[in-house]
Design an enzyme around this catalytic site. Structure first.
Site, PDB file in Angstrom:
ATOM      1  N   ASP A  50       0.743  -1.201   0.027  1.00 58.64           N
ATOM      2  CA  ASP A  50      -0.024  -0.002  -0.081  1.00 58.64           C
ATOM      3  C   ASP A  50       0.815   1.264  -0.198  1.00 58.64           C
ATOM      4  O   ASP A  50       1.842   1.386  -0.953  1.00 58.64           O
ATOM      5  CB  ASP A  50      -0.846   0.014   1.202  1.00 58.64           C
ATOM      6  CG  ASP A  50      -2.094   0.982   1.081  1.00 58.64           C
ATOM      7  OD1 ASP A  50      -2.935   0.845   0.566  1.00 58.64           O
ATOM      8  OD2 ASP A  50      -1.826   2.133   1.943  1.00 58.64           O
ATOM      9  N   ASP A  75      -8.548  -6.696  -5.511  1.00 59.03           N
ATOM     10  CA  ASP A  75      -8.362  -5.411  -4.453  1.00 59.03           C
ATOM     11  C   ASP A  75      -9.432  -4.496  -4.886  1.00 59.03           C
ATOM     12  O   ASP A  75      -9.654  -3.927  -6.068  1.00 59.03           O
ATOM     13  CB  ASP A  75      -6.839  -5.048  -4.974  1.00 59.03           C
ATOM     14  CG  ASP A  75      -6.431  -4.128  -3.862  1.00 59.03           C
ATOM     15  OD1 ASP A  75      -7.311  -3.263  -3.333  1.00 59.03           O
ATOM     16  OD2 ASP A  75      -5.110  -4.235  -3.834  1.00 59.03           O
ATOM     17  N   HIS A  82      -6.806  -6.719  -0.954  1.00 61.99           N
ATOM     18  CA  HIS A  82      -5.879  -5.784  -0.998  1.00 61.99           C
ATOM     19  C   HIS A  82      -4.712  -5.912   0.102  1.00 61.99           C
ATOM     20  O   HIS A  82      -3.788  -5.529   0.523  1.00 61.99           O
ATOM     21  CB  HIS A  82      -6.571  -4.348  -0.260  1.00 61.99           C
ATOM     22  CG  HIS A  82      -5.643  -3.055  -0.328  1.00 61.99           C
ATOM     23  ND1 HIS A  82      -4.676  -2.541  -1.344  1.00 61.99           N
ATOM     24  CD2 HIS A  82      -5.074  -2.345   0.822  1.00 61.99           C
ATOM     25  CE1 HIS A  82      -3.967  -1.786  -0.744  1.00 61.99           C
ATOM     26  NE2 HIS A  82      -4.139  -1.458   0.277  1.00 61.99           N
TER      27      HIS A  82
END
Length: 382
Positions: A208, A334, A362
């Protein structure tokens, strides 16, 4: 968290000093196949609260054990403990196997549940690798805690693992609202790399917004980084901020817009200082393929995301950042960083190789921990 930035530009900030609770109800906890969790299968509110309470207690026990292992039984966490070091075979005691996932989803026959020793090539010689040291960097709002399955699997295979709590994340005690720059946010990682012995190298893994963080570190310490692995991560180009990259897909995810709640610790007339995530939307946004017990752990562990680092443009050069070998792991299921955005980043700055983690949301360290582990080991051998 970089993945939330797609909606910052077109959206008018919420005029409030404190995050507000949306009364949308908590997502239902996924059914659980493990006997250990049968007593809390019910999706009623009382049983949901019981699940969160038990996971919070389990997390506290793990932190306590971590303290004792590092000689900090008093319960205090000095600043340098923001880097959590874990070494394989430190005590010589019998290794604890990672428990099977409690997810009740049917597993693909082409992706059977495997034990760690089945995933790793038994002929691999760690001494023959350029480095066997993984440094795991979490995304915005997360902490070192999110890697607990990955840590266990890598250590089972004999690798050395460091999971970092960035400033204001995990057990790092700094107030998120006081973070004013990317360098301040990434300081625990850069301090750790700076203290490595001459000639010692690592494999950086960023998830991320952690992708922007490892990119920053790659520019500072290219000679200490053997490979960089971006896992559903922000992989920026020179002169870009995380906001710049993700605003290209503004409006692509209504879920992201619903989940973010701005925090104005310096007053409504000043820019936001942090972002909170609406916990009733966490499952759909970040954990749509993950086991319920991991969602519960995240719901009591996620902290606010500092806003200033998201706005900062990176300075990345070919002579430093460009010399580090890069790899990208895509997560096709995701909902936070859609696969189209991942591919856009890959096309803008192609890495050496791209892997696709089938069925991963994710948070693949929760939804596909063993498949992620296998890819990390394979990349270490390239």
């Amino acid at each position: 968290m970089g993945n939330l930035c797609t909606c910052f530009s077109p959206k008018t900030p919420v005029k409030t000093k404190k995050p507000t609770k949306r009364l949308q109800g908590n997502p239902q906890t996924a059914p659980n196949s493990s006997n250990r969790w049968t007593r809390i299968r019910s999706t009623r509110k009382d049983n949901h609260d019981e699940l969160i309470h038990e996971q919070a207690l389990a997390a506290a026990i793990l932190f306590r054990q971590h303290q004792q292992q590092n000689g900090s039984a008093s319960g205090s966490f000095p600043f340098d403990r923001s880097v959590s070091l874990r070494y394989p075979n430190g005590s010589g005691s019998k290794k604890t196997q990672l428990p099977r996932s409690s997810s009740s989803r049917a597993r693909s026959l082409t992706h059977p549940l495997l034990q760690p020793h089945q995933l790793v090539n038994q002929d691999i010689k760690l001494d023959d690798l350029e480095t066997n040291h993984f440094v795991l960097v979490h995304g915005g709002g997360f902490g070192a805690w999110c890697w607990y399955k990955t840590i266990a699997l890598l250590e089972e295979g004999g690798f050395k693992v460091t999971a970092v709590d960035l400033t204001g994340s995990g057990i790092h005690s700094f107030d998120t609202n006081g973070i004013t720059s990317l360098s301040q946010y990434v300081k625990p990682l850069t301090d750790f790399l700076d203290k490595l012995a001459d000639g010692e190298k690592t494999i950086l893994v960023g998830h991320d917004f952690g992708g922007a963080c490892i990119s920053y570190a790659m520019e500072l310490f290219p000679y200490k980084i053997s490979k960089a692995i971006f896992v559903a991560a922000a992989m920026l180009t020179n002169g870009q901020s995380t906001l710049d990259m993700f605003s290209q897909k503004a409006g692509s995810s209504d879920l992201m817009q619903q989940a973010q709640v701005f925090v104005y610790a310096n007053g409504n007339n000043n820019p936001p200082t942090a972002i909170n995530l609406d916990k009733s939307i966490l499952r759909d946004l970040l954990f749509n393929q993950s086991p319920g017990k991991d969602v519960a752990l995240a719901s009591v562990s996620i902290r606010p995301i500092p806003f200033a680092p998201v706005l900062e443009k990176l300075s990345l050069s070919d002579l430093k950042y460009g010399t580090v070998r890069r790899f990208y792991i895509e997560t096709p299921e995701d909902n936070a960083i859609p696969i189209t955005l991942q591919e856009s980043m890959i096309n803008s700055s192609p890495p050496e190789k791209v892997f696709r983690l089938k069925g991963a949301d994710h948070s693949p360290f929760f939804s596909k921990p063993q498949a992620l582990h296998k890819l990390l080991v394979e990349i270490s051998k390239i």
